[in-house]
Design a protein around this motif. Structure first.
Motif, PDB file in Angstrom:
ATOM      1  N   ASP B  28      38.074  34.859  23.823  1.00 57.46           N
ATOM      2  CA  ASP B  28      38.692  36.090  24.313  1.00 57.46           C
ATOM      3  C   ASP B  28      37.681  36.977  25.006  1.00 57.46           C
ATOM      4  OD1 ASP B  28      41.057  35.293  23.403  1.00 57.46           O
ATOM      5  OD2 ASP B  28      41.334  36.865  21.886  1.00 57.46           O
ATOM      6  N   ILE B  29      36.456  36.977  24.510  1.00 57.55           N
ATOM      7  CA  ILE B  29      35.434  37.812  25.130  1.00 57.55           C
ATOM      8  C   ILE B  29      34.845  37.108  26.342  1.00 57.55           C
ATOM      9  CG2 ILE B  29      33.296  39.085  24.756  1.00 57.55           C
ATOM     10  CD1 ILE B  29      33.832  39.062  21.849  1.00 57.55           C
ATOM     11  N   PRO B  32      37.159  36.303  30.409  1.00 55.51           N
ATOM     12  CA  PRO B  32      37.188  37.173  31.600  1.00 55.51           C
ATOM     13  C   PRO B  32      35.852  37.171  32.341  1.00 55.51           C
ATOM     14  CG  PRO B  32      38.115  38.320  29.718  1.00 55.51           C
ATOM     15  CD  PRO B  32      37.519  37.057  29.202  1.00 55.51           C
ATOM     16  N   THR B  70      40.500  41.501  34.429  1.00 57.72           N
ATOM     17  CA  THR B  70      41.156  42.369  33.455  1.00 57.72           C
ATOM     18  C   THR B  70      42.615  41.976  33.289  1.00 57.72           C
ATOM     19  OG1 THR B  70      39.759  44.107  34.316  1.00 57.72           O
ATOM     20  CG2 THR B  70      41.482  44.770  32.800  1.00 57.72           C
ATOM     21  N   SER B  73      43.332  39.044  31.095  1.00 54.83           N
ATOM     22  CA  SER B  73      43.115  39.179  29.658  1.00 54.83           C
ATOM     23  C   SER B  73      44.177  40.071  29.008  1.00 54.83           C
ATOM     24  CB  SER B  73      41.742  39.776  29.409  1.00 54.83           C
ATOM     25  OG  SER B  73      41.700  41.063  29.966  1.00 54.83           O
ATOM     26  N   HIS B 108      40.000  46.596  23.866  1.00 58.04           N
ATOM     27  CA  HIS B 108      40.152  45.737  25.046  1.00 58.04           C
ATOM     28  C   HIS B 108      39.094  46.080  26.082  1.00 58.04           C
ATOM     29  CE1 HIS B 108      41.885  44.624  29.014  1.00 58.04           C
ATOM     30  NE2 HIS B 108      42.146  43.522  28.362  1.00 58.04           N
ATOM     31  N   THR B 112      36.297  43.540  27.460  1.00 60.28           N
ATOM     32  CA  THR B 112      36.420  43.048  28.845  1.00 60.28           C
ATOM     33  C   THR B 112      35.792  44.013  29.856  1.00 60.28           C
ATOM     34  OG1 THR B 112      38.621  43.971  29.073  1.00 60.28           O
ATOM     35  CG2 THR B 112      38.494  41.659  28.514  1.00 60.28           C
ATOM     36  N   SER B 145      37.359  50.808  34.900  1.00 60.75           N
ATOM     37  CA  SER B 145      37.856  49.761  34.003  1.00 60.75           C
ATOM     38  C   SER B 145      38.567  50.367  32.795  1.00 60.75           C
ATOM     39  CB  SER B 145      36.714  48.845  33.569  1.00 60.75           C
ATOM     40  OG  SER B 145      35.701  49.596  32.953  1.00 60.75           O
ATOM     41  N   SER B 149      42.301  49.158  31.615  1.00 67.39           N
ATOM     42  CA  SER B 149      42.741  48.774  30.267  1.00 67.39           C
ATOM     43  C   SER B 149      43.933  49.613  29.815  1.00 67.39           C
ATOM     44  CB  SER B 149      41.604  48.952  29.268  1.00 67.39           C
ATOM     45  OG  SER B 149      40.610  48.005  29.490  1.00 67.39           O
TER      46      SER B 149
END
Lengths: 247, 229
Positions: B28-29, B32, B70, B73, B108, B112, B145, B149
């Protein structure tokens, strides 16, 4: 204040029965006005000194763009009313307004491209207004797609109402930012109209066409809402009686 | 009577839990960031390896890639919790869902948005970004960013109950990302051309503030609808 009328009109059945008699009048007026306006704009309005006859597409392009934008607000405000007062009819208006708005935005983009070819020499130019219309088109497509994705009608209504509201806050921001982006990167080499003041003999048919587009929009929206009512209330007795009477 | 934990305890606990979950599924990390880097390889291959060609498109390209990474994810933002029922528990915990969405968006961003921002200078070097652009690139990504998110959490919440919401999520969120992209790349481009760029950063900050206040509200509403389905 007496709110009885409000509750009455929010009942789908009442709405369906009361708006029925309006339809022929609304339809006749809309079609007549569209025909007269088109004839006036396309045949009798004077020729433009620089653009010749090609400018006449504004009689379709400008009203369609007006309604494409206004339609978003119709959709978002009816979604908000539906969320706040939990009115089903309002959600039906919102659902009916989405494809109408998408089609109007599409018409506006296509007529813009057709107009752009003879005047600017290109079908597509990344001008601020064109770009924001394209973004608006995607906003409408998102609404339709979200509405279609849910099988449960109630969830579909509520989620798309939230999306419409989020979009409503964002539409002015997107417009402003695209405007800013355009003015920064492409200094006004192109102007939508060389002379911003339009002569009355060209403006009157344009105003006429805008009014007739509004009427047509109202008529089509009403038809779609009525269809939506029948679709959703098909299990109720009054709809079944209505269908039995018709067949 | 059992003493229920307060809001602060709950928020701290959910930040810890989400971070722990993220670190347990390292993909998951990493995904992206790997996507961000690997798609960048296509740019010189597909367009041109010349610095003279790459440099002018570098700010926009890096920003677009960050935006896409982004977006990819976002699909999992609430999905896991929705599927195993923990989202339902959070909704009935009596604590405002607003803050829980805020925590989710924060985590999140930490896993990301922040890594992408930290990676951006490397991409800048590979894309021959002029020196003046590096500072504004990091600043604009740091501010922007966060908005990505937060606004993205609305899309993730709207599609949480759908089995295949990924593509739909992209469609409904893309238009909302337009201002962030315009002002993010605008700041970098202005800096390269030697103009002031504080205005663009200010607008990004304003958009972020607005998103911080309103996006969790919309997302929380959407989550409730998804849970009631």
């Amino acid at each position: 204040m007496n709110w009885q009328w409000f509750h009455r009109w929010s009942s789908p059945r009442w709405f369906y029965e009361k708006t029925g008699p309006w339809l022929p009048w609304l339809a006749t007026a809309a079609v007549l006005m569209l025909l007269i306006g088109s004839a006036w704009g396309l045949c009798f309005a004077p020729i433009h000194s620089q653009q010749g006859n090609s400018y006449r597409i504004i009689y379709i392009h400008v009203p369609a763009s007006f309604l494409a934008l206004a339609g978003y607000y119709v959709m978002a405000i009816s979604g908000a009313i539906g969320l706040i007062w939990r009115i089903k009819l309002s959600f039906m208006v919102m659902k009916a307004a989405a494809p109408l708005g998408a089609v109007l935005t599409f018409i506006s983009l296509v007529t813009g491209a057709i107009w752009g070819k003879p005047t600017w020499g290109a079908w597509w130019v990344w001008d601020a207004r064109i770009t924001s219309m394209l973004v608006l088109f995607f906003l409408y497509l998102g609404m339709i797609a979200l509405q279609e994705a849910y099988e449960n009608q109630e969830s579909a209504d509520k989620t798309s109402a939230i999306l419409a509201l989020v979009g409503m806050i964002n539409v002015p921001i997107i417009y402003k930012s695209v405007d800013w982006w355009f003015t920064l990167h492409q200094p006004a080499t192109l102007k939508l109209t060389g002379n911003s003041s339009i002569h009355p003999s060209m403006a009157y048919p344009l105003i006429w066409m805008i009014v007739s587009f509004y009427l047509t929009y109202a008529w089509l929206l009403l038809e779609r809402v009525r269809l939506e009512i029948l679709q959703r209330e098909k299990r109720t007795r009054w709809v079944q009686e209505l269908v039995n009477l018709a067949t | 009577m059992i003493q229920l934990p307060g809001l602060g305890t709950l928020l701290m606990a959910s930040v810890k839990r989400d971070l722990l979950l993220a670190f347990r599924n390292r993909g998951d990390i990493a995904n992206p960031a790997i996507f961000f880097l690997s798609v960048l390889v296509f740019v010189p291959l597909g367009i041109s390896p010349e610095a003279a060609v790459l440099a002018p498109i570098a700010p926009g390209m890096i920003w677009i890639l960050a935006l896409l990474a982004t977006l990819l994810s976002l699909d999992r933002l609430f999905k896991g919790d929705f599927e195993d029922g923990s989202l339902e528990q959070m909704a009935i915990s009596g604590q405002p869902l607003y803050w829980l969405v805020m925590v989710k968006a924060l985590v999140h961003w930490l896993i990301t948005g922040l890594p992408l921002t930290l990676l951006a200078p490397l991409l800048g070097v590979m894309m021959a970004l002029p020196d003046a652009g590096f500072g504004p690139l990091i600043a604009s990504l740091l501010l922007g960013s966060g908005s990505l998110s937060l606004v993205g959490s609305i899309g993730a919440a709207l599609t949480v109950a759908l089995r295949r919401g990924g593509l739909l999520l992209s469609l409904i969120i893309m238009p909302l990302y337009v201002p962030v992209l315009i002002f993010g790349t605008g700041a970098v481009r202005n800096a390269i051309e030697g103009f002031a760029f504080s205005g663009q950063l200010a607008v990004l900050g304003a958009y972020f503030t607005g998103a911080l206040l309103l996006a969790p509200l919309a997302a929380a509403g959407a989550l409730r609808i998804g849970l009631n389905q």
